[in-house]
Motif scaffolding. Sequence first.
Motif, PDB file in Angstrom:
ATOM      1  N   ARG A   1      38.486 -58.856  12.913  1.00  0.00           N
ATOM      2  CA  ARG A   1      38.940 -59.936  12.033  1.00  0.00           C
ATOM      3  C   ARG A   1      39.618 -61.045  12.833  1.00  0.00           C
ATOM      4  O   ARG A   1      39.618 -62.200  12.403  1.00  0.00           O
ATOM      5  CB  ARG A   1      39.912 -59.396  10.986  1.00  0.00           C
TER       6      ARG A   1
ATOM      7  N   HIS B   1      32.671 -61.327   5.178  1.00  0.00           N
ATOM      8  CA  HIS B   1      32.022 -60.061   5.538  1.00  0.00           C
ATOM      9  C   HIS B   1      33.028 -59.139   6.257  1.00  0.00           C
ATOM     10  O   HIS B   1      32.698 -58.504   7.265  1.00  0.00           O
ATOM     11  CB  HIS B   1      30.792 -60.307   6.423  1.00  0.00           C
ATOM     12  N   LEU B   2      34.213 -59.068   5.706  1.00  0.00           N
ATOM     13  CA  LEU B   2      35.274 -58.303   6.357  1.00  0.00           C
ATOM     14  C   LEU B   2      35.132 -56.803   6.160  1.00  0.00           C
ATOM     15  O   LEU B   2      35.834 -56.026   6.817  1.00  0.00           O
ATOM     16  CB  LEU B   2      36.641 -58.769   5.825  1.00  0.00           C
ATOM     17  N   ASP B   3      34.231 -56.381   5.259  1.00  0.00           N
ATOM     18  CA  ASP B   3      34.004 -54.952   5.035  1.00  0.00           C
ATOM     19  C   ASP B   3      32.880 -54.392   5.898  1.00  0.00           C
ATOM     20  O   ASP B   3      32.616 -53.181   5.859  1.00  0.00           O
ATOM     21  CB  ASP B   3      33.691 -54.691   3.555  1.00  0.00           C
ATOM     22  N   ASN B   4      32.200 -55.239   6.659  1.00  0.00           N
ATOM     23  CA  ASN B   4      31.154 -54.732   7.544  1.00  0.00           C
ATOM     24  C   ASN B   4      31.756 -53.816   8.608  1.00  0.00           C
ATOM     25  O   ASN B   4      32.885 -54.026   9.049  1.00  0.00           O
ATOM     26  CB  ASN B   4      30.428 -55.893   8.225  1.00  0.00           C
ATOM     27  N   PRO B   5      31.009 -52.792   9.033  1.00  0.00           N
ATOM     28  CA  PRO B   5      31.573 -51.830   9.994  1.00  0.00           C
ATOM     29  C   PRO B   5      31.749 -52.415  11.389  1.00  0.00           C
ATOM     30  O   PRO B   5      30.978 -53.284  11.814  1.00  0.00           O
ATOM     31  CB  PRO B   5      30.539 -50.699  10.000  1.00  0.00           C
TER      32      PRO B   5
END
Length: 218
Positions: free
Chosen positions: A207, A199-203
């Motif tokens: 990381r 879920h690295l694209d969540n705002p």
Amino acid sequence: ASITLNTRWQKDEKFVSGEFDRVSLGSTYPEVNFDVTGALKGVFGSDFEYVKLHFNYYHKFNINPLGYMRLILDAGKIFGKVPYPLLQLHEGNETYAFDRYAFNMMNYYEFASDQYGSVTVEHHFQGFFLNHIPLMRRLKWREVATAKYLVGSISNENMKVLDFPTGMGEVSKPYAEVGIGVENIFKVIRVDAMWRLTHLDNPNIERFGIRAGLQIIF
């Protein structure tokens, strides 16, 4: 309004008892907890009718000569139609303090579920590697590694009861994070470097992060 019943089982658990308190000394066997929570609509003004089931398994065991491991399995399911505050709001951590029972790289209120399962593995190497370094051996620092995995879902009915806050979603795509750290610093301090793997694209997520905490090792 709700009521919860809990049952707990651990084979051969030992206790120290006083007049008013009983302190557990633990056991070499796993600890199992099972909760049932129920609510009836209209009772004490309750607006919702539901049943929550929750299962937790905890086991600490030795893996000689590689130290010991803590294993935590957690699962649950909600029957009934409920708004998001009554779902399982998976515990995140946006502070720099290490929390063994939270997902340290997850934001608060990032994920919710009405059925879910998670695995936490924490391995304490007890100096298996650092003892080969003379300075580390004298300091008695100990290495530790962690991994956490979560998967869950929300029914369409529960998603429609109340609008979700911005940033909250489901975790049907599994969430995972890992970490490595050093404990027993000055006997009580633990420091972990942690990585979020999914879920690295969540705002507004991290990381990578550093978490520290106080910990007494027995």
